[in-house]
Design an enzyme around this catalytic site. Structure first.
Site, mmCIF file in Angstrom:
data_model
loop_
_atom_site.group_PDB
_atom_site.id
_atom_site.type_symbol
_atom_site.label_atom_id
_atom_site.label_comp_id
_atom_site.label_asym_id
_atom_site.label_seq_id
_atom_site.Cartn_x
_atom_site.Cartn_y
_atom_site.Cartn_z
ATOM 1 N N SER A 1 0.850 -1.192 0.000
ATOM 2 C CA SER A 1 0.000 0.000 0.000
ATOM 3 C C SER A 1 0.883 1.238 0.000
ATOM 4 C CB SER A 1 -0.889 0.001 1.250
ATOM 5 O OG SER A 1 -1.504 1.263 1.453
ATOM 6 N N LYS B 1 2.123 -3.220 6.356
ATOM 7 C CA LYS B 1 2.636 -3.150 4.988
ATOM 8 C C LYS B 1 4.075 -2.621 4.956
ATOM 9 C CE LYS B 1 -1.030 -4.651 2.778
ATOM 10 N NZ LYS B 1 -1.010 -5.911 1.999
#
Length: 240
Positions: free
Chosen positions: A137, A164
């Site tokens: 992301s 992430k």
């Protein structure tokens, strides 16, 4: 025929990625935690070269069973796309979010990716030019998070983004380990896409999101490895 396994492929970006790889001539394994939804997705794709793989990335037993199933139908895996992910409960304020929320998000977004990748590494090594795409992301970027001019600067939390960021770091280490092989290992951000994941508030399409995943899943020998790319940056390299 080249083969690809996509986790969380029964809907949204994962499903569209499967469709595009099928159109490109790949045999696709659809990883789905819910078998019925996986079978429904396979029926919608309407292709012969699809196998549904029951796969819960947070369950080591499920991962082992998935590896055994795939291994009964192929002796190599050309592409692994670690797409399965969760947001976790919101809000995720660092000073008050529950540890259980953080752990649950990391189980899928970080530890699950590691478990799946390690389980299928032997099949990947049998491919001539294996590719690993870990779906990340823009919220993983510490550089962007420290820039007040960034459009998503106010969106900070203690679970999803950090999971992430950790994934990015692990992917970078894996790419370095495999630097002298034919592997290409990258993290790819499909961008702010309108899916169930964000209650369809995203601005991008699943078709465009899947296209960037397919792009890095099908890199040629001169393609990059150990890099971070984002659809929100028009597919260009993103700062860590």
């Amino acid at each position: 025929m080249k083969t690809a396994l996509i986790t969380g492929a029964n809907k949204s970006i994962g499903f569209e990625t499967a469709r595009q790889l099928l159109d490109a001539g790949y045999f696709v394994y659809i990883g789905s935690r819910d078998v019925a939804k996986g079978e429904e997705a396979a029926a919608q794709l309407g292709k012969e070269n699809v196998v549904v793989v029951p796969l819960d990335v947070t369950d080591p037993g499920s991962i082992r069973a998935a590896r055994e199933l795939v291994g009964r139908t192929t002796d190599k895996l050309d592409v692994l796309i670690n797409n399965a992910g969760v947001r976790g409960d919101f809000p995720q304020n660092p000073s008050s979010v529950s540890i259980s929320t953080i752990r649950n998000v990391f189980e899928t977004n970080f530890f699950g990716v590691i478990d799946v990748t390690q389980a299928f590494m032997d099949l990947l090594r049998q491919a001539a030019h294996p590719r690993i795409v870990n779906v990340t992301s823009g919220l993983a970027s510490l550089t962007l998070h420290s820039d007040p001019s960034w459009v998503y600067y106010p969106i900070k939390g203690a679970a999803y983004g950090p999971s992430k960021t950790a994934l990015n770091a692990w992917t970078l280490a894996l790419a370095y380990e495999l630097r002298d092989t034919t592997f290409k290992v990258n993290v790819v951000d499909p961008g702010y896409t309108a899916t169930d994941f964000n209650d369809h508030r995203g601005t991008g399409t699943v078709e465009n999101a899947a296209a960037i995943l397919v792009r890095f899943a099908t890199l040629d020998a001169d393609g990059p490895t150990g890099k971070y790319f984002s659809n929100d940056r028009e597919g260009e390299e993103s700062p860590w």
